[in-house]
Scaffold this motif. Structure first.
Motif, mmCIF file in Angstrom:
data_model
loop_
_atom_site.group_PDB
_atom_site.id
_atom_site.type_symbol
_atom_site.label_atom_id
_atom_site.label_comp_id
_atom_site.label_asym_id
_atom_site.label_seq_id
_atom_site.Cartn_x
_atom_site.Cartn_y
_atom_site.Cartn_z
ATOM 1 N N THR A 30 -6.106 -0.839 -0.606
ATOM 2 C CA THR A 30 -6.049 0.147 0.401
ATOM 3 C C THR A 30 -5.402 1.422 -0.069
ATOM 4 O O THR A 30 -5.735 2.409 -0.020
ATOM 5 N N GLY A 31 -4.198 0.885 -0.370
ATOM 6 C CA GLY A 31 -3.157 2.186 -1.110
ATOM 7 C C GLY A 31 -3.998 2.578 -2.227
ATOM 8 O O GLY A 31 -3.729 3.926 -2.385
ATOM 9 N N ASP A 44 0.723 -1.342 -0.076
ATOM 10 C CA ASP A 44 -0.018 -0.120 0.031
ATOM 11 C C ASP A 44 0.807 1.292 -0.040
ATOM 12 O O ASP A 44 0.547 2.417 -0.721
#
Length: 531
Positions: free
Chosen positions: A320-321, A6
């Motif tokens: 998420t990243g 991420d």
């Protein structure tokens, strides 16, 4: 702590923005290159840039939080965006484009004078500093939650990255990075809808049915109550004024269209962005309904935490990243645009007018220095103004700026659509209109969307009335040349009707205006069917 993958995604994104800034701006040689891209930009990236400026991290994070608690009613805040853009395409954009100004507030001095110009410049800076500061707060809040770092550490990092790539490329960097950022935000929105559905093991339409059964799609509220949030009448009257000021008379948007190659590019970019902005905003709110189903409606202390908690707890590694990068993209696209516009206004309306005595234009070095100083100011405002808010940031910011939008819009309407208005009359109306509407609004305790309409009406009446008292320093011919109807007559008289196949005449309804109006009405049909 974020997983390595991420972190890599976020770093690659940030480096990519810096590279685009450098590549797009390496040929900048003059102030016009830096501020207006030599008036040579294609319409599509301008359209995506306008969209990116409008769809900030506030919408990507604050929007779902607002919809989580209020359903789809917050869409009414944006429903008149196409109507405001129609007014821009139909009247104001041809006027401003024809005058070839750099700052929209130069127009105010041409038509009225210095007093009104200075007042509209002041409200622009107040509005912009509030907006841009809130747009930095959201990603700062996310990083603070994830890392535990202080806002005092995070905010300078975000702003400095935005400053660097904006300085590297000027408005070209802003537009091209905004183009990429819009695509990143769209990806983040799609993922933010897909992931809750995957966990719920429900189809898209099954999830909508659950939200609909709970009344979350009851959007059209015809209650005529000044205190009720997001009613139909608040949107039509207050929203139209608010967005008209933004799309017709605000430097952040005007500067984008002034970079276009032709009026055809202006109209194409405005038309396409009007549609894309509202579609994206609707789906950002829709995320909130999906999360409401996902969390079974459990309460959150802070509505901004709804989306943040979901990102931290449920979004897979790597994704998420990308979503955090999308949040950065939404924030930075707004920061760079407003930072560049504030720099332009400071140079053209303050520095060159009052302090710069040379005949040649302000150097790029001075321009970059001013941008840096404004960025530092943003850092302090973020830390002190937004650090402890628990309401939706969209709601907070809307209330802050609503006090100024009405008087500012009225000043431009008086300038562009009346011949009687003069500098001292409109300036007096602006000041007294702001003061009196502020006290009236707080006495009535209206929902903030009404504030723009109230402020506009009071300021228009006072500004027009005071213009009968004060002597006009400009001749009727000078005035007429800068009104929308006067320019229309001038262009028709000189048979100057089209450019690149598009009409440059104000009050000329063409296919672009028809498309926007059609989309505006289609929104109500869809909302009625879903309610």
């Amino acid at each position: 702590m974020l997983p390595l993958i991420d972190i890599v995604v976020i770093i690659v994104y940030l480096i990519g923005m810096l590279v685009i800034g450098y590549v797009s701006g390496k040929d900048n040689e003059t102030q016009e290159d830096y501020l207006l891209a030599g008036r040579s930009m294609p319409w599509l990236p301008i359209s995506l840039s306008i969209t990116a400026t409008m769809i900030s991290a506030n919408a990507l994070i604050g929007g779902p939080g607002w919809a989580y608690t209020s359903g789809m009613k917050p869409f009414m805040v944006n429903i008149t965006v196409p109507l405001a853009v129609f007014f821009a395409v139909y009247v104001t954009a041809p006027v401003i484009y024809h005058l070839r100004v750099t700052s929209i507030y130069e127009y105010m001095e041409f038509r009225l004078g210095g007093f009104t110009r200075n007042l509209t410049v002041a409200q622009f800076f107040i509005n912009s500093l509030i907006q841009v500061s809130s747009m930095v707060f959201i990603p700062s809040l996310i990083l603070q939650t994830i890392t535990g770092w202080s806002i005092v550490v995070i905010v300078p990092i975000i702003v400095l990255i935005s400053i660097i790539y904006t300085l590297l490329g000027g408005i070209k960097a802003v537009i091209w990075t905004d183009t990429v950022q819009t695509l990143v935000v769209i990806s983040a929105v799609i993922l933010s809808i897909y992931i809750p559905l995957k966990y719920l093991n429900l189809s898209f339409f099954d999830t909508l049915d659950i939200a609909k059964a709970a009344g979350k799609f009851n959007t059209l509220d015809f209650t005529f109550d000044l205190n009720t949030e997001n009613t139909f009448y608040a949107a039509i009257f207050g929203g139209t004024i608010m967005w008209s000021r933004y799309f017709c008379f605000d430097q952040a948007q005007i500067q984008r269209i002034l970079t276009a190659k032709s009026i055809k590019g202006v109209k194409r970019s405005l038309t396409s962005s009007a549609i894309l902005m509202n579609v994206m905003y609707y789906f950002m709110l829709l995320i909130g309904l999906f999360l409401w189903v996902f969390y079974d409606g459990k309460p959150f202390e802070n509505s901004n935490q709804v989306m943040i908690n979901f990102i931290i707890d449920k979004v897979p590694v790597g994704i998420t990243g990308l979503i955090i990068a999308g949040t950065f993209a939404a924030a930075m696209s707004s920061v760079d645009s407003l930072l560049n516009s504030m720099t332009t206004v400071f140079i053209k309306d303050i520095y060159e007018k009052y302090f710069y005595k040379e005949k040649d234009e302000v150097s790029l070095k001075t321009t970059m220095t001013i941008s840096s100083i404004l960025g530092i100011i943003i850092i302090f405002i973020v830390i002190f103004a937004f650090g402890n808010t628990v309401k939706s940031v969209l709601d907070i910011v809307g209330k802050y700026i609503s006090y100024f939008t009405g008087p500012a819009c009225a000043a431009f309407i008086l300038a562009m659509f009346t011949k009687k208005a003069n500098d001292k009359g409109v300036a007096s109306g602006f000041v007294l209109g702001f003061i009196s509407s502020y006290f009236l609004i707080n006495q009535l305790k209206t929902f903030w969307l009404w504030n723009s309409a109230i402020g506009c009406l009071i300021t228009f009446i006072l500004g027009y009335g005071f213009s009968f008292i004060f002597k006009n320093d400009k001749t009727l011919e000078e005035i007429s040349n800068y009104t929308a109807m006067g320019m229309r007559k001038y262009l028709i008289k000189n048979n100057d009707l089209q450019e690149d196949g598009a009409s440059i005449v104000p009050f000329k309804l063409d296919k672009y205006g028809i498309i926007i109006l059609g989309f505006f009405l289609l929104q109500f049909v869809i909302l009625a069917l879903l309610s």
